[in-house]
Design a protein around this motif. Structure first.
Motif, PDB file in Angstrom:
ATOM      1  N   ASP A  13      53.954  26.212 -23.291  1.00  0.00           N
ATOM      2  CA  ASP A  13      54.490  27.168 -24.270  1.00  0.00           C
ATOM      3  C   ASP A  13      55.003  28.360 -23.207  1.00  0.00           C
ATOM      4  O   ASP A  13      55.956  29.041 -23.749  1.00  0.00           O
ATOM      5  N   GLY A  14      54.400  28.659 -22.154  1.00  0.00           N
ATOM      6  CA  GLY A  14      54.937  29.526 -21.673  1.00  0.00           C
ATOM      7  C   GLY A  14      56.090  28.949 -20.589  1.00  0.00           C
ATOM      8  O   GLY A  14      57.518  29.639 -21.166  1.00  0.00           O
ATOM      9  N   GLU A  30      53.333  21.212 -24.451  1.00  0.00           N
ATOM     10  CA  GLU A  30      52.442  21.288 -24.283  1.00  0.00           C
ATOM     11  C   GLU A  30      51.540  22.501 -24.864  1.00  0.00           C
ATOM     12  O   GLU A  30      51.473  23.759 -23.980  1.00  0.00           O
ATOM     13  N   ASN A  75      49.121  25.595 -25.581  1.00  0.00           N
ATOM     14  CA  ASN A  75      47.579  26.243 -25.318  1.00  0.00           C
ATOM     15  C   ASN A  75      47.482  28.347 -25.663  1.00  0.00           C
ATOM     16  O   ASN A  75      46.797  28.343 -25.699  1.00  0.00           O
ATOM     17  N   VAL A  87      48.051  30.041 -24.161  1.00  0.00           N
ATOM     18  CA  VAL A  87      48.139  30.857 -22.836  1.00  0.00           C
ATOM     19  C   VAL A  87      48.895  30.306 -21.716  1.00  0.00           C
ATOM     20  O   VAL A  87      49.290  29.321 -21.610  1.00  0.00           O
ATOM     21  N   TYR A  88      49.140  30.909 -20.275  1.00  0.00           N
ATOM     22  CA  TYR A  88      49.418  30.336 -19.135  1.00  0.00           C
ATOM     23  C   TYR A  88      48.300  30.105 -18.586  1.00  0.00           C
ATOM     24  O   TYR A  88      47.185  30.696 -17.642  1.00  0.00           O
ATOM     25  N   GLY A  89      47.988  28.732 -18.567  1.00  0.00           N
ATOM     26  CA  GLY A  89      47.020  27.960 -17.619  1.00  0.00           C
ATOM     27  C   GLY A  89      47.211  28.480 -16.281  1.00  0.00           C
ATOM     28  O   GLY A  89      46.197  28.782 -15.762  1.00  0.00           O
TER      29      GLY A  89
HETATM   30 MG   LIG Z   1      50.442  26.630 -21.611  1.00  0.00          MG
END
Ligand SMILES: [Mg+2]
Ligand SMILES: Cc1ncc(C[n+]2csc(CCOP(=O)(O)OP(=O)(O)O)c2C)c(N)n1
Ligand code: SF4
Lengths: 617, 343
Positions: free
Chosen positions: B98-99, B124, B126, B128-130
């Protein structure tokens, strides 16, 4: 006048004095007024008269209205660099006419549009006044075209004053209009009209003139960007992505113009051309295409190269072939988009973060734009890396007298790219295949491309750390081994890229005290300066660098000379900096001579610089 | 059991994942493996592409028999564009985050869709920036709190909505906890010609898995509302044109769309139903879902494929990357003739 086209220097040396077939003409008009056609007709006419000629368009970053100057140089000796003085001024722009008159050198000629407002107080020049409106009113021209066709008036007047036969001007017009008679005739009638007017009313009072000779036989007239486009098409380019930017735009425009060269039997294209949304995407696309097995390229200029930095590093580290043409202009920032410069050299050489190094080819003329156009694609595949070709606005957008291009003398080179059968044979022979393993000790591995129908063909491409099996790795040994191999590969490239071209003054090849190093569009000015200097007893050898990285020849040349002048058209002396940075030599005998004043270099400037340095005790 | 190519499911695996145990991205990789195996995908024709992020690492973890390219952050769409035009025979599967898609690569995402590059594009998602340790991404919930970064004051970007508005012809949303739906949507996407966008909610168990986050497992398990039951019917299946007899389903609640390769996607409506063939309805649905915070999953939008970028370029039939040298270098005579024109 906004551009300082006349050097303040006096004409100190006889060899720079004008003569028959040896002077320059400057046409001042408004941008977008259609004068380009007239200027090209003058150039083509001289070319057809057998007189070596070159043209330079000094245009503004503007579509319509701002001043533009076009210089046309005739040179019986075949010099194509910008001439330091322009003896004849065609002043057709109200906004600049006062400065244009002031800038005419002593003994020069003014051809002024009499409809403009101006005052001439120059007893030292010859003045011809041309009532353009009055002349045009003697003919019948479609209203829509009258303004543009008015530019043909100075063509007609020049034909009369300087001796260009009218039938030759007509032939040039025909060429200009792709042999279409209707527009050629219409324009020609304006030339004829003004020629007749001039014959009747203008008494020739100056000594400038053209005389037919035979020095353009077998030559061509072409722009560098057109040559580069042809080079790419003959080089088998199959994928082009780009984002428009001056002065590179016409390179891709010309690929589109010549697309008929690359149609299959059904009229379908064998090359894809995609206009991207920006240079980030353009470079991403060519890298994707290069990875997938296409011969890919883009053309851009400084600001675009800046956007390509991260991706270039990826392609370097993941070892993906692609070609990036940088047709340079003045920076930093937007700078002067329509002025020439060699200011991107250092940037290209190390573009991207970390320890990156790039191959940069440096064409000097149209012929080399063609040659490097196809060679760059070969070198990229051979070395599995992005290859830059740095041309500039002067080479790319101006018309050059050139030898016809030589058909590629080597077959298309895909380097160590294994197809299904070759991979199978490789596996049979070696018992293994790993993407980045240095099997030949030249730093270049063997690659496969996606879509190879072999169960062992796949590997994972990444910009992150990897070992020679293309597996992700953070081990320091793997990192160092990879970097060392990349350096070895760069050393291999030293022998693969076009080597320097030498011009030794003594016939035996014995080195003189003075050496000159230069590159790119400065070349014609350097040759001219060397010949003029030789006539004054200053002899110099010349090495023209045609690519980065350097080969041993470069150091040998520097070592063999007492003083080596590094001449370049940027502000910081970037080639000299790279030489100093990499020199294995213990003594420092390099003298950096830099211009970077927005204009193409002149022989006079080089001559003056060298004399000045040589005279210092 | 081997598939039609004689390959086992394990043959479609990749290297061992290095993501956090329980990461939603790993379950999506698993479904890619199953979908590819079930679809008899020839791995040599597949390319796996990604940007940068935890999600973008995953192409290394599936389909080891395929060429992969882990490129730069957010700019994978351009790489995919070049690669698929260079060789139109390739089957492109791309993974982004998503980032990667919603921020740094947003422009390239939109242009990829506009060009209708033939590929499966998986986000994918989520919130956030995993990989950079838990900053809010542009899809994070408005008003959400995270330990280090405080409150997120900005509204989320809906990637499915962006895809539809951008001209995508296959747009789906799913939840990585719904393995069956993910797998079927993947299979359908693989059969679509053009850009197929799958926005899959894929929880980051390390940085964004508390139940109040719409990108968490607990939330998804609790709140997922599938729009329909999805099945993929083999090619040659003809029932669609005839009477549909599924006992508990009235005919008007079954929608079938024929895919490029002749297979059919059959959607059996659940609840009030949704017709993915209606663009306005799809947009309204997504707007309602975001207003009411509903995790609606399934095939959100489907349209007859329009020409891909490759189709518009009038290219020769053989993939560009496979042309013979004699096809890409004009003749000596052609050059000589050209040179005469410049004399
Ligand atoms: Mg992400
Ligand atoms: C040009 C650039 N800027 C920043 C980064 C650092 N970076 C790596 S991954 C990432 C965010 C990834 O987030 P997302 O795409 O959502 O993937 P996730 O890890 O959540 O799966 C960032 C900012 C980078 N790699 N490149
Ligand atoms: S940080 Fe989050 S996204 Fe990354 S691997 Fe761990 S759980 Fe997955």
């Amino acid at each position: 006048m906004a551009i300082d086209m006349q050097p303040d220097a006096q004409m100190r040396w006889q060899r720079y004095q004008p003569g028959v077939n040896d002077f320059a003409l400057m046409v001042a008009t408004k941008n977008g007024s259609g004068s380009q056609t007239s200027n090209v007709v003058l150039i083509r006419s001289l070319f057809k008269m057998g007189i070596p000629v070159s043209g330079k368009n000094l245009f503004p970053s503007n579509i319509k209205g701002l001043p533009t100057w076009y210089t046309i140089r005739a040179s019986k000796d075949g010099y194509t660099a910008r001439r330091a003085t322009t003896e004849v001024a065609v002043a057709f722009n109200q906004d600049t006419i006062t400065e244009d008159i002031a800038n005419i050198p002593h003994g020069g000629v003014l051809i002024a549009n009499k409809d403009l407002k101006y005052r001439v107080n120059r007893p030292d020049i010859t003045v011809y006044e041309v009532p353009v409106k009055d002349i045009m009113s003697r003919g019948e021209f479609p209203k829509d075209f009258a303004d543009r066709i008015a530019n043909m008036v100075y063509v007609g007047v020049c034909c009369h004053l300087f001796g260009i036969p009218l039938d030759i001007a007509y032939e040039a017009l025909l060429d200009q209009f792709n042999r279409k008679e209707k527009p050629a005739r219409m324009n020609f009638s304006a030339i004829q009209l003004s020629y007749d007017w001039a014959k009747e009313y203008l008494e020739k009072r100056d000594s400038f003139r053209f005389e037919p000779m035979n020095k353009t036989q077998g030559k061509i007239l072409i722009e560098g960007n057109d040559a580069a486009a042809l080079g790419a098409l003959f080089g088998g380019v199959t994928f082009v992505a780009w984002y428009p930017i001056t002065p590179s735009t016409s390179l891709v425009d010309n690929i589109l113009n010549h697309l008929n060269l690359r149609k299959d039997g059904d009229g379908k294209n064998t090359v894809a051309i995609v206009q991207a949304e920006d240079e980030l995407a353009a470079v991403g696309m060519i890298i994707g295409a290069g990875w997938a097995g296409a011969r890919s390229m883009t053309a851009t200029s400084g600001p675009g190269v800046s956007l390509m930095a991260e991706f270039t590093g990826l392609a370097y580290f993941a070892e993906i072939p692609t070609v990036i043409w940088d047709v340079t202009r003045m920076g930093p920032s937007t700078g002067l988009p329509t002025r020439t410069s060699q200011g991107d050299l250092l940037f290209l050489y190390t573009l991207s973060h970390g320890d990156t190094r790039h191959i940069v080819l440096l064409p000097s003329n149209a012929e080399e734009c063609f040659e490097f156009g196809w060679k760059a694609l070969d070198i990229a595949e051979q070395m599995q890396t992005p290859v830059f070709v740095m041309s500039d606005l002067d080479i790319g957008m101006n018309v050059w007298l050139s030898n016809p291009f030589q058909y590629p003398d080597t077959p298309i080179n895909h380097g160590k790219t294994l197809n299904k059968e070759q991979l199978e044979a490789f596996l049979q022979e070696k018992g293994e295949w790993f993407r980045y393993r240095d099997y030949d000790a030249d730093g270049v591995g063997y690659r496969t491309v996606p879509g190879t129908e072999h169960p062992g063909a796949a590997y994972f491409t990444r910009g992150t750390g990897h070992n020679d099996m293309a597996i992700y790795s953070e081990r320091r040994e793997d990192w160092l081994q990879n970097m060392q191999r990349l350096r070895n590969k760069f050393d291999t490239a030293r022998h693969v890229v076009p080597g320097p071209v030498m011009r030794m003054s003594s016939e035996s090849g014995e080195a003189e005290a003075i050496g000159i190093i230069s590159f790119g569009s400065n070349d014609p000015a350097v040759h001219e300066a060397i010949e003029h200097m030789a006539a004054e007893g200053i002899t110099a050898d010349y090495m023209r660098i045609r690519a980065l990285p350097f080969s041993q020849q470069v150091w040998d040349f520097i070592e063999a000379h007492d003083r080596v002048y590094v001449i370049e058209n940027n502000f910081d002396g970037q080639l000299c900096q790279i030489l100093r940075m990499e020199s294995p030599l213990s003594r420092s005998n390099l003298v950096s001579l830099t211009l970077g004043d927005t204009l193409p270099m002149t022989a006079l400037w080089i001559h003056q610089q060298i004399v000045q340095h040589e005279e210092v005790p | 059991m081997p598939n039609a190519l004689g390959l086992e499911r394990t043959d479609y695996k990749g290297a061992t994942s290095t993501l956090c145990p329980g990461c939603g991205h790993d379950s999506i990789s698993n479904q890619i493996i199953s979908a590819a195996y079930d679809s008899d995908l020839p791995m040599w024709r597949v390319i796996k592409l990604s940007g940068i992020g935890c999600s973008s690492k995953t192409p290394a973890y599936f389909l080891k028999g395929s060429h992969g390219f882990n490129s730069v952050h957010g700019r994978m769409p351009s790489v995919a564009t070049g690669a698929t035009i260079a060789n139109h025979d390739l089957i492109a599967i791309a993974v982004s985050g998503d980032g990667d898609t919603g921020s740094i690569g947003f422009g390239q995402f939109k242009h990829l869709i506009r060009r209708n590059v033939h590929m499966v594009y998986i986000v994918e998602n989520n919130g956030v920036y995993g990989l950079t340790k838990g900053q809010f991404s542009a899809t994070a919930d408005e008003g959400q709190f995270l330990k280090y970064y405080g409150k997120n004051d900005l509204p989320p970007i809906d990637l499915c909505l962006e895809a539809i508005i951008g001209g995508a012809t296959f747009v789906a949303r799913s939840f990585s906890g719904d393995a069956k739906q993910v797998q079927t949507l993947l299979k359908a996407a693989l059969r679509h010609r053009g850009t197929a966008v799958l926005d899959i909610i894929s929880p980051c168990v390390t940085f964004n898995n508390s139940p109040d986050s719409t990108k968490s497992y607990p939330y998804g398990k609790e709140n997922e509302i599938p729009l329909h039951e999805i099945e993929l019917m083999a090619a040659g299946y003809v029932a669609a044109k005839q009477e549909i007899t599924i006992p508990e389903y009235p005919a008007e609640l079954v929608i079938e769309v024929e895919m490029h390769d002749g297979t059919f996607v059959r959607l059996k409506k659940l609840g009030e139903g949704h017709d993915p063939r209606n663009r306005a309805e799809a947009i309204t649905l997504l707007e309602r879902a975001s207003r009411e915070n509903l995790l609606l999953t399934g095939l959100i939008y489907y349209e007859e494929p329009r020409p891909t970028i490759g189709d518009t370029l009038s290219l020769t039939a053989t993939p560009l990357a496979r042309l013979e040298d004699s096809q890409i270098r004009p003749s000596r005579e052609a050059l000589d003739a050209l040179m005469k024109q410049y004399m």
